[in-house]
Design a protein around this motif. Structure first.
Motif, mmCIF file in Angstrom:
data_model
loop_
_atom_site.group_PDB
_atom_site.id
_atom_site.type_symbol
_atom_site.label_atom_id
_atom_site.label_comp_id
_atom_site.label_asym_id
_atom_site.label_seq_id
_atom_site.Cartn_x
_atom_site.Cartn_y
_atom_site.Cartn_z
ATOM 1 N N TYR A 269 0.815 -1.223 0.000
ATOM 2 C CA TYR A 269 0.000 0.000 0.000
ATOM 3 C C TYR A 269 0.849 1.273 0.000
ATOM 4 O O TYR A 269 0.428 2.309 -0.524
ATOM 5 C CB TYR A 269 -0.970 -0.015 1.183
ATOM 6 C CG TYR A 269 -2.070 -1.033 1.011
ATOM 7 C CD1 TYR A 269 -2.982 -0.920 -0.033
ATOM 8 C CD2 TYR A 269 -2.174 -2.138 1.851
ATOM 9 C CE1 TYR A 269 -3.981 -1.857 -0.226
ATOM 10 C CE2 TYR A 269 -3.169 -3.089 1.672
ATOM 11 C CZ TYR A 269 -4.066 -2.941 0.627
ATOM 12 O OH TYR A 269 -5.046 -3.873 0.429
ATOM 13 N N TYR A 270 2.052 1.179 0.556
ATOM 14 C CA TYR A 270 2.972 2.318 0.466
ATOM 15 C C TYR A 270 3.288 2.626 -0.996
ATOM 16 O O TYR A 270 3.296 3.789 -1.417
ATOM 17 C CB TYR A 270 4.259 2.022 1.231
ATOM 18 C CG TYR A 270 5.425 2.903 0.801
ATOM 19 C CD1 TYR A 270 5.494 4.240 1.177
ATOM 20 C CD2 TYR A 270 6.437 2.381 -0.025
ATOM 21 C CE1 TYR A 270 6.551 5.050 0.764
ATOM 22 C CE2 TYR A 270 7.489 3.179 -0.440
ATOM 23 C CZ TYR A 270 7.541 4.508 -0.047
ATOM 24 O OH TYR A 270 8.578 5.306 -0.475
ATOM 25 N N ILE B 54 1.527 1.602 -3.895
ATOM 26 C CA ILE B 54 0.415 1.977 -4.791
ATOM 27 C C ILE B 54 -0.196 3.340 -4.425
ATOM 28 O O ILE B 54 -0.869 3.946 -5.262
ATOM 29 C CB ILE B 54 -0.690 0.899 -4.811
ATOM 30 C CG1 ILE B 54 -1.394 0.788 -3.457
ATOM 31 C CG2 ILE B 54 -0.126 -0.446 -5.252
ATOM 32 C CD1 ILE B 54 -2.635 -0.094 -3.498
ATOM 33 N N TYR B 55 0.051 3.812 -3.203
ATOM 34 C CA TYR B 55 -0.474 5.131 -2.826
ATOM 35 C C TYR B 55 0.583 6.239 -2.878
ATOM 36 O O TYR B 55 0.298 7.382 -2.514
ATOM 37 C CB TYR B 55 -1.080 5.086 -1.418
ATOM 38 C CG TYR B 55 -2.342 4.255 -1.336
ATOM 39 C CD1 TYR B 55 -3.334 4.367 -2.312
ATOM 40 C CD2 TYR B 55 -2.540 3.347 -0.300
ATOM 41 C CE1 TYR B 55 -4.486 3.605 -2.255
ATOM 42 C CE2 TYR B 55 -3.697 2.582 -0.230
ATOM 43 C CZ TYR B 55 -4.670 2.707 -1.211
ATOM 44 O OH TYR B 55 -5.813 1.948 -1.154
ATOM 45 N N SER B 56 1.775 5.894 -3.343
ATOM 46 C CA SER B 56 2.833 6.902 -3.451
ATOM 47 C C SER B 56 2.568 7.814 -4.655
ATOM 48 O O SER B 56 1.921 7.420 -5.633
ATOM 49 C CB SER B 56 4.191 6.221 -3.598
ATOM 50 O OG SER B 56 4.249 5.483 -4.804
ATOM 51 N N ASP B 57 3.074 9.023 -4.583
ATOM 52 C CA ASP B 57 2.854 9.994 -5.663
ATOM 53 C C ASP B 57 3.467 9.520 -6.965
ATOM 54 O O ASP B 57 2.861 9.649 -8.036
ATOM 55 C CB ASP B 57 3.449 11.351 -5.264
ATOM 56 C CG ASP B 57 2.683 11.991 -4.102
ATOM 57 O OD1 ASP B 57 1.507 11.643 -3.921
ATOM 58 O OD2 ASP B 57 3.274 12.816 -3.389
ATOM 59 N N GLU C 75 1.290 6.802 -8.631
ATOM 60 C CA GLU C 75 0.055 7.333 -9.215
ATOM 61 C C GLU C 75 0.310 8.030 -10.541
ATOM 62 O O GLU C 75 -0.559 8.054 -11.422
ATOM 63 C CB GLU C 75 -0.611 8.297 -8.225
ATOM 64 C CG GLU C 75 -1.181 7.586 -6.999
ATOM 65 C CD GLU C 75 -1.884 8.556 -6.067
ATOM 66 O OE1 GLU C 75 -1.954 9.757 -6.405
ATOM 67 O OE2 GLU C 75 -2.352 8.126 -4.999
ATOM 68 N N LYS D 230 2.599 -1.094 -12.772
ATOM 69 C CA LYS D 230 1.222 -0.632 -12.641
ATOM 70 C C LYS D 230 0.352 -1.287 -13.705
ATOM 71 O O LYS D 230 0.494 -1.019 -14.889
ATOM 72 C CB LYS D 230 1.171 0.900 -12.777
ATOM 73 C CG LYS D 230 -0.184 1.507 -12.441
ATOM 74 C CD LYS D 230 -0.093 3.030 -12.446
ATOM 75 C CE LYS D 230 -1.402 3.673 -12.031
ATOM 76 N NZ LYS D 230 -1.296 5.164 -11.998
ATOM 77 N N TRP E 89 -6.363 2.197 -10.930
ATOM 78 C CA TRP E 89 -6.675 2.307 -9.511
ATOM 79 C C TRP E 89 -6.565 0.922 -8.871
ATOM 80 O O TRP E 89 -7.568 0.260 -8.605
ATOM 81 C CB TRP E 89 -8.085 2.880 -9.293
ATOM 82 C CG TRP E 89 -8.295 4.204 -9.976
ATOM 83 C CD1 TRP E 89 -9.015 4.443 -11.095
ATOM 84 C CD2 TRP E 89 -7.731 5.462 -9.580
ATOM 85 N NE1 TRP E 89 -8.966 5.771 -11.435
ATOM 86 C CE2 TRP E 89 -8.186 6.430 -10.521
ATOM 87 C CE3 TRP E 89 -6.887 5.891 -8.546
ATOM 88 C CZ2 TRP E 89 -7.818 7.764 -10.446
ATOM 89 C CZ3 TRP E 89 -6.534 7.211 -8.462
ATOM 90 C CH2 TRP E 89 -6.992 8.147 -9.395
ATOM 91 N N LYS F 28 -6.169 -2.121 -6.163
ATOM 92 C CA LYS F 28 -6.730 -2.262 -4.806
ATOM 93 C C LYS F 28 -5.911 -3.240 -3.986
ATOM 94 O O LYS F 28 -5.073 -3.944 -4.490
ATOM 95 C CB LYS F 28 -8.174 -2.728 -4.888
ATOM 96 C CG LYS F 28 -8.378 -4.025 -5.654
ATOM 97 C CD LYS F 28 -9.840 -4.357 -5.764
ATOM 98 C CE LYS F 28 -10.046 -5.652 -6.559
ATOM 99 N NZ LYS F 28 -11.459 -6.024 -6.693
#
Length: 397
Positions: A361-362, A364-367, A370, A391, A395, A397
């Motif tokens: 999660y670190y 996939i949610y990093s700037d 994205e 990627k 989005w 999950k």
């Protein structure tokens, strides 16, 4: 096989010995519970306890087989008192089997320092009584819906099968009434109404849990019960015609499920090949990523390979039964951690490293993640913070 449940169970190959043994033990419970000797009664409870230890939902299998046996005894004009005695005896032995199972489970979890599953921890008499209206309704709805199978027109075959069985059933009731066995006829009618409830008794015992096809093997047992009705109906030309038509319908239903069974596993094969080919190309990009070292650099993949094109365009998927959304991975925390790592090791001989939820999660949610494009676009595979990130969806999950 003539059941969606059987095809669903075969999708869990590692569980098949458990399913098969639980079905056998449930049958042995029904057989021994109806006998008169003390050691047979004790064996019946032990058999049920072992069946529950393998898979709890097989309590429905034991329950409905016992119910079918009691109905057959009534049709064979056995005295009501004797059938009642056998029924109460079977119920008490089932309770004893459940107690033995719970005691065994408690001892096992204590010895090995384990926790009981959510289903077991949720079991309580208060919950059963509070949810009784829901579970009773759900038992009958689920049972009837299992015959409302639109694939290959199976519901029409079932409809004909049940209508013919109803004709034979009415003939049996009429025969009992003519022989002044009114009590037997009434009890046959009442017990027959309990077939859906006994089949799905697991929903009554654990109303907070959903009922899945993999848990409804006992619905299949209606087929041999219908055979038993034909065998015990009065011999006539009409009965002979219905008997042969019944055999033909069962053959057609079996054929339709054989098609679905083959379609299901062909769909698995196609999806596995597609997913495997995609990951082979992804790994090729990983190998060419500067900074990557095989079996040392961690690989974090955001999202899953999508096989929706196959599902929309290949007819096998239409006839398949209970095909999961992703045939290779659980699409949850287990899928992105242990599941995916084992897949790469088993199929490609590559260790992507142990990826825990925090790390996943670190990433996939990093700037920077994205801002990455979706694979196979250039820049969708990058070496960052000592790991390779890919990627697959916008989005993940």
């Amino acid at each position: 096989s003539v059941s969606a449940s059987v095809i669903t169970q075969t999708q869990f190959l590692y569980m098949l010995p458990c399913y098969g043994t639980a079905a056998l033990l449930s049958s042995l419970f029904a057989l021994f519970a109806l006998r008169g000797k003390l050691y047979e009664a004790l064996l019946a409870s032990v058999f049920l306890a072992l069946a529950l230890a393998l898979y709890q939902s097989y309590i429905g299998c034991a329950a409905v087989m016992t119910l079918f046996a009691l109905i057959v005894l009534l049709i064979e004009k056995v005295e009501i008192r004797e059938v009642w005695h056998k029924g109460v005896r079977s119920l008490l032995l089932a309770v004893l089997g459940g107690v033995l199972y719970l005691l065994g489970m408690k001892a096992d979890t204590t010895i090995h320092g384990l926790n009981a599953t959510n289903r077991i921890s949720q079991f309580s008499l208060r919950t059963i009584l509070h949810s009784l209206s829901y579970s009773l309704t759900g038992s009958y709805q689920n049972y009837l819906s299992s015959f409302n199978d639109t694939v290959l027109k199976r519901r029409y075959l079932y409809l004909l099968l049940l209508m013919m069985a109803l004709v034979v059933f009415i003939q049996i009731i009429s025969s009992l009434l003519k022989e002044h066995k009114t009590a037997n006829a009434v009890c046959v009618l009442l017990l027959s109404l309990l077939i859906p409830l006994f089949s799905n008794i697991i929903l009554v015992l654990f109303p907070e849990n959903s009922l899945y096809d993999v848990m409804t093997y006992q619905t299949l047992l209606l087929i041999p019960f219908i055979w038993a009705l034909y065998e015990r109906s009065a011999d006539s030309k009409a009965r002979t015609v219905l008997y042969r038509l019944n055999a033909l319908l069962i053959a057609l239903i079996s054929w339709a499920f054989i098609i679905s069974a083959n379609a299901t596993f062909r769909s698995y094969q196609l999806s596995y090949q597609y997913i495997n080919n995609q990951y082979a190309m992804i790994l090729d990009d990983v190998y060419h990523t500067e900074g990557y070292v095989k079996d040392q650099t961690q690989i974090v993949i955001g999202g899953y390979v999508d096989d929706s094109y196959l599902r929309m365009n290949n007819p096998n998927y239409y006839y398949a039964i209970n095909l999961p959304e992703n045939v290779a991975f659980w699409e949850d925390s287990n899928g992105v951690t242990y599941n995916r790592r084992n897949y790469f090791i088993d199929y490609f001989g590559v260790d992507p490293g142990i990826i825990n939820e925090d790390l996943y999660y670190y990433v996939i949610y990093s700037d920077w993640f994205e801002e990455m494009p979706v694979w196979p676009a250039e820049g969708s595979v990058q070496y960052k913070d000592g790991l390779v990130a890919i990627k697959l969806t916008e989005w993940p999950k």
